[in-house]
Design an enzyme around this catalytic site. Structure first.
Site, PDB file in Angstrom:
ATOM      1  CG  ASP A   2      -2.104   0.873   1.094  1.00 56.66           C
ATOM      2  OD1 ASP A   2      -2.324   1.392  -0.018  1.00 56.66           O
ATOM      3  OD2 ASP A   2      -2.828   1.045   2.083  1.00 56.66           O
ATOM      4  CG  ASN A  50      -7.324  -2.828  -5.914  1.00 63.48           C
ATOM      5  OD1 ASN A  50      -6.380  -3.579  -5.679  1.00 63.48           O
ATOM      6  ND2 ASN A  50      -7.629  -1.831  -5.087  1.00 63.48           N
TER       7      ASN A  50
HETATM    8  C1  FPP Z   1      -1.874  -0.018  -3.331  1.00 62.40           C
HETATM    9  O1  FPP Z   1      -1.404   1.319  -3.294  1.00 62.40           O
HETATM   10  C2  FPP Z   1      -1.267  -0.748  -4.444  1.00 62.40           C
HETATM   11  C3  FPP Z   1      -1.955  -1.385  -5.429  1.00 62.40           C
HETATM   12  C4  FPP Z   1      -3.428  -1.433  -5.504  1.00 62.40           C
HETATM   13  C5  FPP Z   1      -1.263  -2.049  -6.528  1.00 62.40           C
HETATM   14  C6  FPP Z   1      -0.013  -2.798  -6.207  1.00 62.40           C
HETATM   15  C7  FPP Z   1       0.678  -3.082  -7.463  1.00 62.40           C
HETATM   16  C8  FPP Z   1       2.004  -2.965  -7.707  1.00 62.40           C
HETATM   17  C9  FPP Z   1       3.003  -2.638  -6.680  1.00 62.40           C
HETATM   18  C10 FPP Z   1       2.536  -3.152  -9.097  1.00 62.40           C
HETATM   19  C11 FPP Z   1       2.249  -4.427  -9.824  1.00 62.40           C
HETATM   20  C12 FPP Z   1       2.564  -5.666  -9.086  1.00 62.40           C
HETATM   21  C13 FPP Z   1       3.370  -6.682  -9.492  1.00 62.40           C
HETATM   22  C14 FPP Z   1       3.331  -7.931  -8.701  1.00 62.40           C
HETATM   23  C15 FPP Z   1       4.294  -6.592 -10.630  1.00 62.40           C
HETATM   24  P1  FPP Z   1      -2.478   2.484  -3.472  1.00 62.40           P
HETATM   25  O2  FPP Z   1      -2.601   2.762  -4.924  1.00 62.40           O
HETATM   26  O3  FPP Z   1      -3.734   2.108  -2.787  1.00 62.40           O
HETATM   27  O4  FPP Z   1      -1.771   3.676  -2.739  1.00 62.40           O
HETATM   28  P2  FPP Z   1      -2.500   4.851  -1.923  1.00 62.40           P
HETATM   29  O5  FPP Z   1      -3.237   4.178  -0.794  1.00 62.40           O
HETATM   30  O6  FPP Z   1      -1.365   5.698  -1.445  1.00 62.40           O
HETATM   31  O7  FPP Z   1      -3.399   5.568  -2.874  1.00 62.40           O
END
Ligand code: FPP
Length: 228
Positions: A2, A50
């Site tokens: 996150d 998501n």
């Molecule tokens: C949450 O941060 C993250 C995600 C929903 C996506 C995670 C994906 C990756 C790290 C990249 C792809 C993965 C692989 C395995 C290659 P957020 O967007 O909710 O952050 P925020 O809470 O600060 O808005």
């Protein structure tokens, strides 16, 4: 994993910039876990919730997955890693499914770390599909209701061949589970860090593991019983 969006915002950039930097953390954490001899690493990459993000962001996340799989495939092989997924992957875009199937097939005979990507994963969805398939088996007299115990339930979860969760790490300061492995984390140690995912590198992983090492896992027993 996150905090990608906030990491990007802090730098005056689009959320997508955070996700692509999050991939760098994925690479480093995966390699370090494999080097340390960790047998199972599960990454929550995309939840059933998501899909409600802006379409552009969902598309970028799917593209990142495909490009990462293509790019990192050799590294996975080099590190003797077995790739698997949990979640309702049949609902992912076809191009993602195809790339996943390719890497899963190519790494299936490796003998090192099991890297599991939770994709279109939600614990409630997982538990629901387990109940549904059990109900069908009971209805068709394949299993009797008295036989439904914890191990039977385990066998109907996406994680059926995986061990119990030892440690759950959540980055970015949120102290929530957000529908991740709800059944499986019954006795897991929880570790929350304020570090945003793109900054969660080797050192942060070491901090989490050192912290875990100092926990006393009692599984319902007393400290005295454990030390006897
Ligand atoms: C949450 O941060 C993250 C995600 C929903 C996506 C995670 C994906 C990756 C790290 C990249 C792809 C993965 C692989 C395995 C290659 P957020 O967007 O909710 O952050 P925020 O809470 O600060 O808005």
């Amino acid at each position: 994993m996150d905090g990608n969006g906030r990491w990007a915002k802090q730098r005056g950039k689009q959320r997508i910039f955070g996700h692509s930097n999050g991939v760098k953390s994925v690479r480093e954490v995966v390699e370090e876990c494999a080097r340390l001899g960790i047998e199972y690493l599960t990454l929550f990459a995309f939840s059933t919730e998501n899909w409600s993000r802006p379409e552009d962001e969902v598309n970028v996340l799917m593209k990142l997955l495909v490009t990462s799989l293509k790019k990192e495939f050799k590294k996975l092989a080099e590190n003797n890693i077995v790739l698997k997924t949990i979640g309702n992957t049949a609902a992912l875009p076809e191009v993602v499914q195809k790339e996943l199937a390719f890497v899963i097939e190519k790494t299936k005979n490796n003998s090192g770390m099991n890297l599991t990507l939770a994709l279109n994963y939600g614990a409630r969805e997982e538990i629901t599909q387990a109940f549904r398939s059990l109900a069908v088996k009971v209805k068709n007299s394949i299993i009797s209701p008295e036989k439904v115990d914890q191990s039977v339930i385990n066998e109907h979860l996406y994680t059926r061949n995986m061990p119990e969760v030892d440690l759950l790490i959540r980055s970015s300061g949120e102290k929530r589970i957000s529908n991740f492995l709800l059944w499986q984390i019954a006795y897991a140690e929880l570790y929350f860090t304020k570090v945003l995912w793109p900054d969660f590198r080797k050192e942060e992983l070491h901090n989490a593991l050192l912290n875990y090492e100092n926990r006393e896992r009692r599984f319902g027993k007393t400290s005295e019983q454990l030390n006897a």
